[in-house]
Design an enzyme around this catalytic site. Structure first.
Site, short mmCIF file in Angstrom:
data_model
loop_
_atom_site.label_atom_id
_atom_site.label_comp_id
_atom_site.label_asym_id
_atom_site.label_seq_id
_atom_site.Cartn_x
_atom_site.Cartn_y
_atom_site.Cartn_z
N TYR A 65 -12.55 -2.03 -3.68
CA TYR A 65 -13.03 -2.11 -2.29
C TYR A 65 -14.56 -2.01 -2.20
O TYR A 65 -15.07 -1.62 -1.16
CB TYR A 65 -12.40 -1.00 -1.46
CG TYR A 65 -11.01 -1.33 -0.92
CD1 TYR A 65 -10.81 -2.45 -0.10
CD2 TYR A 65 -9.91 -0.53 -1.20
CE1 TYR A 65 -9.54 -2.76 0.41
CE2 TYR A 65 -8.64 -0.84 -0.69
CZ TYR A 65 -8.47 -1.95 0.11
OH TYR A 65 -7.23 -2.25 0.63
N LYS A 94 0.82 -1.22 0.00
CA LYS A 94 0.00 0.00 0.00
C LYS A 94 0.86 1.27 0.00
O LYS A 94 2.07 1.22 0.27
CB LYS A 94 -0.93 -0.04 1.22
CG LYS A 94 -1.97 -1.17 1.16
CD LYS A 94 -2.95 -1.08 2.33
CE LYS A 94 -4.00 -2.18 2.27
NZ LYS A 94 -4.99 -2.06 3.37
N GLU A 117 -10.15 -10.48 -7.19
CA GLU A 117 -9.13 -9.44 -7.04
C GLU A 117 -7.94 -9.63 -7.99
O GLU A 117 -7.42 -8.65 -8.52
CB GLU A 117 -8.65 -9.41 -5.58
CG GLU A 117 -9.75 -8.94 -4.64
CD GLU A 117 -9.31 -8.90 -3.17
OE1 GLU A 117 -8.15 -9.27 -2.87
OE2 GLU A 117 -10.12 -8.48 -2.34
N ASN A 171 -2.05 0.31 6.76
CA ASN A 171 -1.51 -0.93 7.32
C ASN A 171 -0.62 -1.73 6.36
O ASN A 171 -0.53 -2.94 6.43
CB ASN A 171 -2.64 -1.79 7.90
CG ASN A 171 -3.71 -2.10 6.87
OD1 ASN A 171 -3.54 -1.77 5.69
ND2 ASN A 171 -4.77 -2.74 7.29
N HIS A 218 -2.07 -5.55 1.61
CA HIS A 218 -3.39 -6.16 1.41
C HIS A 218 -3.21 -7.62 1.03
O HIS A 218 -2.24 -7.97 0.36
CB HIS A 218 -4.15 -5.45 0.29
CG HIS A 218 -5.37 -6.21 -0.17
ND1 HIS A 218 -6.59 -6.08 0.43
CD2 HIS A 218 -5.52 -7.17 -1.14
CE1 HIS A 218 -7.46 -6.90 -0.15
NE2 HIS A 218 -6.85 -7.56 -1.10
P1 IDP Z 1 -8.08 -6.53 5.84
O1 IDP Z 1 -7.27 -5.66 4.91
O2 IDP Z 1 -7.29 -6.97 7.05
O3 IDP Z 1 -8.76 -7.67 5.14
P2 IDP Z 1 -10.70 -5.22 5.87
O4 IDP Z 1 -11.66 -5.30 7.01
O5 IDP Z 1 -11.00 -6.01 4.64
O6 IDP Z 1 -9.23 -5.60 6.45
O7 IDP Z 1 -10.55 -3.69 5.51
C1 IDP Z 1 -9.94 -3.28 4.31
C2 IDP Z 1 -8.99 -2.14 4.61
O8 IDP Z 1 -9.76 -1.02 5.09
C3 IDP Z 1 -8.00 -2.40 5.74
O9 IDP Z 1 -6.85 -3.12 5.31
C4 IDP Z 1 -7.66 -1.00 6.18
O10 IDP Z 1 -6.76 -0.35 5.27
C5 IDP Z 1 -9.02 -0.32 6.09
N1 IDP Z 1 -9.77 -0.42 7.37
C6 IDP Z 1 -10.35 -1.52 7.90
N2 IDP Z 1 -10.96 -1.24 9.08
C7 IDP Z 1 -10.75 0.08 9.29
C8 IDP Z 1 -11.15 0.99 10.35
O11 IDP Z 1 -11.80 0.61 11.32
N3 IDP Z 1 -10.73 2.28 10.19
C9 IDP Z 1 -10.01 2.73 9.12
N4 IDP Z 1 -9.65 1.92 8.12
C10 IDP Z 1 -9.99 0.61 8.20
MG MG Z 2 -10.18 -7.57 3.56
#
Ligand code: IDP
Ligand code: MG
Length: 137
Positions: free
Chosen positions: A49, A9, A126, A112, A115
């Site tokens: 997304y 990312k 994807e 984070n 992905h």
């Molecule tokens: P993942 O990437 O661990 O699968 P997902 O729940 O699919 O997590 O969420 C997609 C992306 O959205 C996350 O990787 C993160 O960048 C962002 N995200 C998820 N939850 C939050 C939140 O509570 N606040 C802000 N961004 C979030």
């Molecule tokens: Mg996810």
């Protein structure tokens, strides 16, 4: 053999840790079958997304994912969907296990670092979203 989509990312790209993340992938016996660096458009990020479109963090997530280049990777290996998710660590870097990529290089729950697809169906969607058959080695 399984395939999944990995993304480095924009936060990790700007921290100059593309190489470190690729090293972790290679050390874990995962093959990179396709790779490209791109700056996603808003439309591309929203399509990717779309499952999160009703979440409160959606707009910020799209802003973040289009804020700079990302590295898209088609990863292949045994049980790679689950293994890559483990190597990444949980969504929130603060809660991620020691040694995981998100713990090492993530900033916060949004920024984070990486992905990974979360299931065979999403991996299929994807990988095809970003790579066509001619791009896969
Ligand atoms: P993942 O990437 O661990 O699968 P997902 O729940 O699919 O997590 O969420 C997609 C992306 O959205 C996350 O990787 C993160 O960048 C962002 N995200 C998820 N939850 C939050 C939140 O509570 N606040 C802000 N961004 C979030
Ligand atoms: Mg996810």
């Amino acid at each position: 053999m399984e395939r999944t989509l990995g993304i480095i990312k924009p936060d990790a790209v700007s921290k100059n840790v593309i190489g470190k993340i690729i090293s972790i992938i290679e050390e874990n016996e995962i093959k990179i079958k396709a790779m490209k660096m791109v700056k996603l458009t808003e439309e591309q990020a929203k399509g990717f997304y779309y499952v999160h479109k009703d979440k409160p963090f959606f707009n910020d997530l799209i802003k973040f994912m289009t804020s700079g280049p990302v590295v898209l990777m088609l990863l292949e290996g045994e049980n790679v969907i689950e293994r890559w998710r483990k190597i990444m660590g949980v969504t929130d870097p603060a809660k991620a296990d020691e040694g995981t990529i998100r713990k090492l290089y993530g900033t916060d729950i949004e920024k984070n670092a990486v992905h990974g697809s979360d299931a065979p169906e999403t991996a299929e969607y994807e990988t095809k979203y970003f790579f066509n058959a001619l791009e896969v080695c």
